[in-house]
Scaffold this active site. Structure first.
Site, PDB file in Angstrom:
ATOM      1  CB  CYS A 113      50.667  24.930  21.943  1.00  0.00           C
ATOM      2  SG  CYS A 113      49.353  23.979  21.225  1.00  0.00           S
ATOM      3  CG  HIS A 253      51.812  22.916  25.225  1.00  0.00           C
ATOM      4  ND1 HIS A 253      50.518  23.238  25.589  1.00  0.00           N
ATOM      5  CD2 HIS A 253      51.720  22.323  24.003  1.00  0.00           C
ATOM      6  CE1 HIS A 253      49.690  22.865  24.626  1.00  0.00           C
ATOM      7  NE2 HIS A 253      50.403  22.304  23.657  1.00  0.00           N
ATOM      8  CG  ASN A 283      47.193  20.568  23.034  1.00  0.00           C
ATOM      9  OD1 ASN A 283      47.174  21.691  23.529  1.00  0.00           O
ATOM     10  ND2 ASN A 283      47.890  20.276  21.953  1.00  0.00           N
TER      11      ASN A 283
HETATM   12  N1  ACO Z   1      42.689   6.291  17.468  1.00  0.00           N
HETATM   13  C1  ACO Z   1      43.206   5.181  16.902  1.00  0.00           C
HETATM   14  N2  ACO Z   1      44.130   5.220  15.940  1.00  0.00           N
HETATM   15  C2  ACO Z   1      44.570   6.421  15.537  1.00  0.00           C
HETATM   16  C3  ACO Z   1      44.070   7.626  16.088  1.00  0.00           C
HETATM   17  C4  ACO Z   1      43.084   7.526  17.079  1.00  0.00           C
HETATM   18  N3  ACO Z   1      42.558   8.605  17.688  1.00  0.00           N
HETATM   19  N4  ACO Z   1      44.708   8.663  15.498  1.00  0.00           N
HETATM   20  C5  ACO Z   1      45.565   8.136  14.598  1.00  0.00           C
HETATM   21  N5  ACO Z   1      45.481   6.797  14.625  1.00  0.00           N
HETATM   22  C6  ACO Z   1      46.239   5.838  13.817  1.00  0.00           C
HETATM   23  C7  ACO Z   1      46.771   6.424  12.544  1.00  0.00           C
HETATM   24  O1  ACO Z   1      45.800   6.383  11.531  1.00  0.00           O
HETATM   25  C8  ACO Z   1      47.951   5.544  12.246  1.00  0.00           C
HETATM   26  O2  ACO Z   1      47.477   4.357  11.664  1.00  0.00           O
HETATM   27  P1  ACO Z   1      48.337   3.630  10.504  1.00  0.00           P
HETATM   28  O3  ACO Z   1      49.634   3.258  11.165  1.00  0.00           O
HETATM   29  O4  ACO Z   1      47.464   2.481  10.143  1.00  0.00           O
HETATM   30  O5  ACO Z   1      48.500   4.650   9.430  1.00  0.00           O
HETATM   31  C9  ACO Z   1      48.478   5.197  13.646  1.00  0.00           C
HETATM   32  O6  ACO Z   1      47.404   5.457  14.556  1.00  0.00           O
HETATM   33  C10 ACO Z   1      49.691   5.985  14.062  1.00  0.00           C
HETATM   34  O7  ACO Z   1      49.459   7.379  13.758  1.00  0.00           O
HETATM   35  P2  ACO Z   1      50.548   8.472  14.009  1.00  0.00           P
HETATM   36  O8  ACO Z   1      49.983   9.811  13.621  1.00  0.00           O
HETATM   37  O9  ACO Z   1      51.838   8.051  13.404  1.00  0.00           O
HETATM   38  O10 ACO Z   1      50.647   8.389  15.611  1.00  0.00           O
HETATM   39  P3  ACO Z   1      51.650   9.093  16.571  1.00  0.00           P
HETATM   40  O11 ACO Z   1      52.338   8.101  17.382  1.00  0.00           O
HETATM   41  O12 ACO Z   1      52.456  10.142  15.883  1.00  0.00           O
HETATM   42  O13 ACO Z   1      50.640   9.861  17.573  1.00  0.00           O
HETATM   43  C11 ACO Z   1      49.822  12.094  17.933  1.00  0.00           C
HETATM   44  C12 ACO Z   1      49.752  10.834  17.059  1.00  0.00           C
HETATM   45  C13 ACO Z   1      49.307  11.741  19.294  1.00  0.00           C
HETATM   46  C14 ACO Z   1      48.964  13.168  17.287  1.00  0.00           C
HETATM   47  C15 ACO Z   1      51.298  12.588  18.029  1.00  0.00           C
HETATM   48  O14 ACO Z   1      51.857  12.591  16.752  1.00  0.00           O
HETATM   49  C16 ACO Z   1      51.450  13.941  18.638  1.00  0.00           C
HETATM   50  O15 ACO Z   1      51.227  14.132  19.812  1.00  0.00           O
HETATM   51  N6  ACO Z   1      51.914  14.939  17.842  1.00  0.00           N
HETATM   52  C17 ACO Z   1      52.333  16.248  18.339  1.00  0.00           C
HETATM   53  C18 ACO Z   1      51.204  17.092  18.753  1.00  0.00           C
HETATM   54  C19 ACO Z   1      51.728  18.445  19.174  1.00  0.00           C
HETATM   55  O16 ACO Z   1      52.627  18.577  19.995  1.00  0.00           O
HETATM   56  N7  ACO Z   1      51.197  19.489  18.571  1.00  0.00           N
HETATM   57  C20 ACO Z   1      51.685  20.825  18.835  1.00  0.00           C
HETATM   58  C21 ACO Z   1      50.871  21.506  19.814  1.00  0.00           C
HETATM   59  S1  ACO Z   1      49.171  21.563  19.356  1.00  0.00           S
HETATM   60  C22 ACO Z   1      48.777  23.223  19.005  1.00  0.00           C
HETATM   61  O17 ACO Z   1      49.616  24.079  18.755  1.00  0.00           O
HETATM   62  C23 ACO Z   1      47.262  23.548  18.946  1.00  0.00           C
END
Ligand code: ACO
Length: 326
Positions: A113, A253, A283
């Site tokens: 990214c 980003h 993204n």
């Molecule tokens: N729909 C419903 N529930 C979901 C989904 C979904 N699509 N995805 C995960 N969940 C659930 C999980 O299973 C978890 O359930 P549990 O509590 O029963 O275990 C719950 O939701 C919370 O999951 P988390 O992963 O803790 O959620 P979080 O608040 O961290 O959000 C996300 C997830 C959106 C992926 C976030 O962590 C994020 O944006 N991370 C950073 C991404 C990023 O910046 N990446 C770098 C750039 S990407 C690149 O370089 C290509």
């Protein structure tokens, strides 16, 4: 003092729109969860016929048109991507051919990214050192091809698209004031595609185990991203003697609305001074910043003399920023 200045921007989005409601029918998720946790409503998905170089070509043509220059006037082509047409050759070489030119150097940059900022940094260095005068920098991704459409933790986040800029040497005061890029390889496994490289070549098993798709430890990545970006934007402005209230627009980003909001808050910026395309694009990795930049230019959100701050964080881990006086 020689600077690199952006003289044209362009972008391209595939026609097909995939909404959160469409995703509800594919995996166990909901529009509400995706909007609240990420800020994404829909994303674009490339047509079967379209690969990264096709998207890159459309964006490049627009950027060249806006810059008022012909492909043969370019000195270098850089393509930032993690979803190249193929492993060999580079998408940049394929793009060069599609643009109908020969002989100038062309290569890809893989910094996930942060790829566009990395490519901007390379272009800026070549221009400042006097080696090249005009560089095409493209961020192009067809992430839908390396997305596991059965994995709800990643497939709701990603989208396809391309953005491009043409940079030119200038002796004026406007242009790229500074670009900073960083990496920490100790966290490489937070975000990776396990198979398809020399570590784990493609076999029947790697395909069956879905190892050719993006795997992300989202929550850990999220925490590092917020911490790193908050520090990065403050340091970048300080280093250049620019106060946050002098900043006209932050172009981050587009990974997660909560990450963007935390970064903006750290600078005391209202969201009216932040470029947001995440809701419509998702993204798009290396394409997200040039896509947002092109939209900002075309919708009149950037004026001559404005300070614009670009920042990104992604797989590698990598991160970086660029401060521009437009
Ligand atoms: N729909 C419903 N529930 C979901 C989904 C979904 N699509 N995805 C995960 N969940 C659930 C999980 O299973 C978890 O359930 P549990 O509590 O029963 O275990 C719950 O939701 C919370 O999951 P988390 O992963 O803790 O959620 P979080 O608040 O961290 O959000 C996300 C997830 C959106 C992926 C976030 O962590 C994020 O944006 N991370 C950073 C991404 C990023 O910046 N990446 C770098 C750039 S990407 C690149 O370089 C290509």
């Amino acid at each position: 003092m020689v600077h690199a200045k952006i003289i044209g921007t362009g972008s391209y989005l595939p026609k097909k729109v995939l909404t959160n409601f469409d995703l509800e029918k594919m995996v166990d998720t909901s529009d509400e969860w995706i909007r609240e946790r990420t800020g994404i409503r829909e994303r674009r998905i490339a047509d079967k016929q379209e690969a990264a170089s096709d998207l890159a070509l459309m964006a490049s043509k627009e950027a060249l048109k806006a810059a008022g220059i012909k492909p043969k006037e370019l000195d270098l082509i850089l393509v930032a991507t993690v979803s190249p047409d193929m492993i060999l050759p580079s998408t940049a070489c394929i793009l060069q051919h599609k643009l109908g030119i020969k002989n100038i150097p062309a290569f890809d940059i893989n910094a996930a990214c942060s790829g566009f900022i990395y490519a901007l940094s390379v272009a800026d260095s070549f221009i400042r050192s006097g080696v090249y005068s005009r560089v095409l920098v493209v961020g192009a991704e067809v992430l839908s091809r390396i997305t596991d459409w059965k994995d709800r933790t990643t497939c709701v986040l990603l989208g396809d698209g391309a953005g491009a800029v043409v940079l030119e040497k200038t002796k004026g005061k406007r242009g790229i004031l500074s670009v900073n890029i960083y990496a920490d390889g100790s966290m490489w496994d937070l975000l990776h595609v396990p198979a398809g490289g020399s570590r784990m070549p493609a076999t029947k098993e790697t395909v069956q185990k879905r190892l050719h798709f993006i795997k992300m430890r989202g929550n850990e990545t999220f925490k590092v991203a917020v911490r790193t970006l908050e520090r990065l934007v403050v340091d970048t402005l300080k280093e250049n003697g620019v106060k946050p209230d002098e900043l006209s627009l932050l172009i981050p980003h587009q990974a997660n609305h909560r990450i963007i909001a935390a970064t903006a808050k750290r600078l005391g910026l209202g969201l009216d001074r932040v470029m947001l395309t995440l809701d419509r694009h998702g993204n798009t990795s290396a394409a997200s910043i040039p896509l947002a930049l092109d939209e900002a230019v075309r919708t009149g959100r950037i004026k001559e003399g404005d300070y614009i701050l670009l920042e990104a964080f992604g797989g590698g881990l990598t991160w970086g920023s660029a401060l521009i006086k437009w």
